[in-house]
Scaffold this active site. Structure first.
Site, PDB file in Angstrom:
ATOM      1  N   ARG A 100      -0.635  -1.350   4.258  1.00  9.89           N
ATOM      2  CA  ARG A 100       0.489  -0.732   3.436  1.00  9.89           C
ATOM      3  C   ARG A 100       1.479  -1.339   3.542  1.00  9.89           C
ATOM      4  O   ARG A 100       2.099   0.250   4.057  1.00  9.89           O
ATOM      5  CB  ARG A 100      -0.213   0.401   2.219  1.00  9.89           C
ATOM      6  CG  ARG A 100       0.552   1.126   1.388  1.00  9.89           C
ATOM      7  CD  ARG A 100       0.235   2.230   1.443  1.00  9.89           C
ATOM      8  NE  ARG A 100      -0.524   1.889   0.069  1.00  9.89           N
ATOM      9  CZ  ARG A 100      -1.699   2.597  -1.682  1.00  9.89           C
ATOM     10  NH1 ARG A 100       0.071   3.668  -1.554  1.00  9.89           N
ATOM     11  NH2 ARG A 100      -1.770   1.796  -2.182  1.00  9.89           N
ATOM     12  N   HIS A 127      -1.069  -6.239  -5.454  1.00  9.73           N
ATOM     13  CA  HIS A 127      -2.277  -4.861  -5.001  1.00  9.73           C
ATOM     14  C   HIS A 127      -3.028  -4.911  -5.546  1.00  9.73           C
ATOM     15  O   HIS A 127      -3.870  -4.699  -6.780  1.00  9.73           O
ATOM     16  CB  HIS A 127      -1.943  -3.462  -6.019  1.00  9.73           C
ATOM     17  CG  HIS A 127      -2.401  -2.506  -5.162  1.00  9.73           C
ATOM     18  ND1 HIS A 127      -3.324  -2.175  -4.548  1.00  9.73           N
ATOM     19  CD2 HIS A 127      -2.141  -0.931  -5.924  1.00  9.73           C
ATOM     20  CE1 HIS A 127      -3.274  -0.696  -4.274  1.00  9.73           C
ATOM     21  NE2 HIS A 127      -2.943  -0.194  -5.327  1.00  9.73           N
ATOM     22  N   GLN A 130      -6.727  -2.995  -6.041  1.00  4.45           N
ATOM     23  CA  GLN A 130      -6.559  -2.397  -7.306  1.00  4.45           C
ATOM     24  C   GLN A 130      -6.967  -3.181  -8.618  1.00  4.45           C
ATOM     25  O   GLN A 130      -7.589  -2.656  -9.455  1.00  4.45           O
ATOM     26  CB  GLN A 130      -5.220  -1.672  -7.754  1.00  4.45           C
ATOM     27  CG  GLN A 130      -4.897  -1.347  -9.156  1.00  4.45           C
ATOM     28  CD  GLN A 130      -5.452   0.551  -9.110  1.00  4.45           C
ATOM     29  OE1 GLN A 130      -5.075   1.101  -8.218  1.00  4.45           O
ATOM     30  NE2 GLN A 130      -6.674   0.867  -9.860  1.00  4.45           N
ATOM     31  N   ASP A 210       1.008   1.709 -15.747  1.00  2.00           N
ATOM     32  CA  ASP A 210       1.812   3.023 -14.721  1.00  2.00           C
ATOM     33  C   ASP A 210       2.814   3.032 -14.595  1.00  2.00           C
ATOM     34  O   ASP A 210       2.999   3.342 -15.018  1.00  2.00           O
ATOM     35  CB  ASP A 210       1.672   1.687 -13.473  1.00  2.00           C
ATOM     36  CG  ASP A 210       1.518   1.748 -12.039  1.00  2.00           C
ATOM     37  OD1 ASP A 210       1.574   2.462 -12.347  1.00  2.00           O
ATOM     38  OD2 ASP A 210       1.756   0.290 -11.318  1.00  2.00           O
ATOM     39  N   CYS A 250      -3.763   3.076 -13.052  1.00  2.00           N
ATOM     40  CA  CYS A 250      -3.641   2.865 -11.826  1.00  2.00           C
ATOM     41  C   CYS A 250      -4.052   4.440 -11.200  1.00  2.00           C
ATOM     42  O   CYS A 250      -3.856   5.011  -9.939  1.00  2.00           O
ATOM     43  CB  CYS A 250      -3.293   1.994 -10.853  1.00  2.00           C
ATOM     44  SG  CYS A 250      -1.433   2.147 -11.094  1.00  2.00           S
ATOM     45  N   ARG A 278     -12.756   1.995  -6.409  1.00  2.00           N
ATOM     46  CA  ARG A 278     -12.274   1.525  -5.119  1.00  2.00           C
ATOM     47  C   ARG A 278     -12.938   1.234  -4.111  1.00  2.00           C
ATOM     48  O   ARG A 278     -12.911   0.627  -3.908  1.00  2.00           O
ATOM     49  CB  ARG A 278     -10.483   2.071  -5.382  1.00  2.00           C
ATOM     50  CG  ARG A 278      -9.761   2.610  -6.023  1.00  2.00           C
ATOM     51  CD  ARG A 278      -8.935   1.078  -6.046  1.00  2.00           C
ATOM     52  NE  ARG A 278      -8.577   0.968  -5.058  1.00  2.00           N
ATOM     53  CZ  ARG A 278      -7.204   1.452  -4.876  1.00  2.00           C
ATOM     54  NH1 ARG A 278      -6.290   1.837  -5.385  1.00  2.00           N
ATOM     55  NH2 ARG A 278      -6.366   1.013  -3.176  1.00  2.00           N
TER      56      ARG A 278
END
Ligand code: CP
Length: 291
Positions: A100, A127, A130, A210, A250, A278
């Protein structure tokens, strides 16, 4: 040939479908796979995380493996050791490496020097993990992905891009509604772009929110909140979507900003399933990558 997952576009439609099938199977029987028995996976975090760290750590443990969480400031990476040399050393010890970070170029550099699979745990541009969980959640709700319409309402960021790219592989039509200055840039050919939230959600099976101020955007927080204020997901906007439409996010959420508490905690959301999925989707991804 070492397989990586940097954007999600490394998967073709059949592989994506098979991955989601495995994710469903692993959700039904979380301890049924020992794909990482006796092996370790490095998880490098240069940014904050709740869901990604938790879901990868728990998922790797459930696959029989050991997660090793590394923060940049604990590594010699922070003292000048190169990304390539870091990848070469990690490759001698672990079955896969997650990162990340901010720059996509840094992830690409890591992957180029790695002998083991590298996966994207969030970059400025993408991402994909996700998006895999989001597609799993959509498929569980509607029994299919092909032909579904998803409206993303808000900042045209990394999550929007991954939904557009990975959604397109699965046959999901993604529309991104953003104000001027916050439109999805780059690979937007995979999404329909608009500045009208009502237009975006018309006929949509899922409406996606988001945060307005992502990690690294703190200095422009006031301007973002002002520009994105008309792009809040509330019950009235959801009512404009297809009958039976669901709300997705998310997370982390800022109730009252990009989504109302009524939607975030209401009957039409599948947001907390997303957060759980996830783990299942990423376990299926790890099985594929370390095969
Ligand atoms: N959605 C997501 O990536 O959450 P975290 O930032 O908590 O990992």
């Amino acid at each position: 040939m070492t397989r990586h997952l940097l954007t999600g576009t490394e998967l073709d439609r059949d592989e994506l479908g098979a991955l989601l099938d495995r994710a469903d199977a692993l959700k039904a029987a979380p301890l049924s796979s020992r794909a990482l028995e006796g092996r370790s996976v490095a998880l490098i975090f240069e940014k904050h995380s709740t869901r990604t760290r938790l879901s990868f750590e728990a998922g790797i443990f459930e696959l029989g493996g050991q997660p090793i969480v590394l923060r940049r400031d604990e590594l010699h990476l922070a003292r000048g050791e190169s990304v390539g040399d870091t990848a070469r050393v990690l490759s001698r010890h672990v079955a896969a490496i997650g990162l990340r970070t901010g720059p996509d170029a840094l992830l690409e550099e890591l992957a180029a020097a790695s002998d083991v699979p590298v996966f994207n745990m969030l970059t400025a541009g993408h991402h994909p993990c996700q998006a895999l969980a989001d597609l799993m959640t959509l498929r569980a709700q509607f029994g299919r992905l092909e032909g579904l319409k998803l409206a993303y309402v808000g900042d045209g960021n990394n999550v929007a891009r991954s939904l557009a790219l990975v959604g397109a592989i699965a046959g999901v039509e993604v529309t991104v509604a953003s104000p001027a200055g916050y439109a999805l840039a780059g690979d937007s050919a995979h999404a329909t772009l608009t500045d009208d939230p009502a237009e975006a959600v018309a006929g949509a099976h899922a409406v996606y929110a988001d945060v307005w101020v992502s990690m690294g955007d703190e200095q422009t927080a006031d301007a973002r909140r002002s520009a994105l204020a008309p792009f809040r997901i509330d019950d009235a906007l959801l009512d404009r979507a297809a009958p039976g439409a669901i709300a997705l996010h998310c997370l982390p959420a800022h109730p009252g900003e990009e989504i109302t508490p009524e939607v975030l905690y209401g009957s039409r959301q599948r947001i907390w399933d997303q957060a759980e999925n996830r783990r299942h989707a990423q376990k299926a991804l790890l099985e594929l990558l370390v095969r």
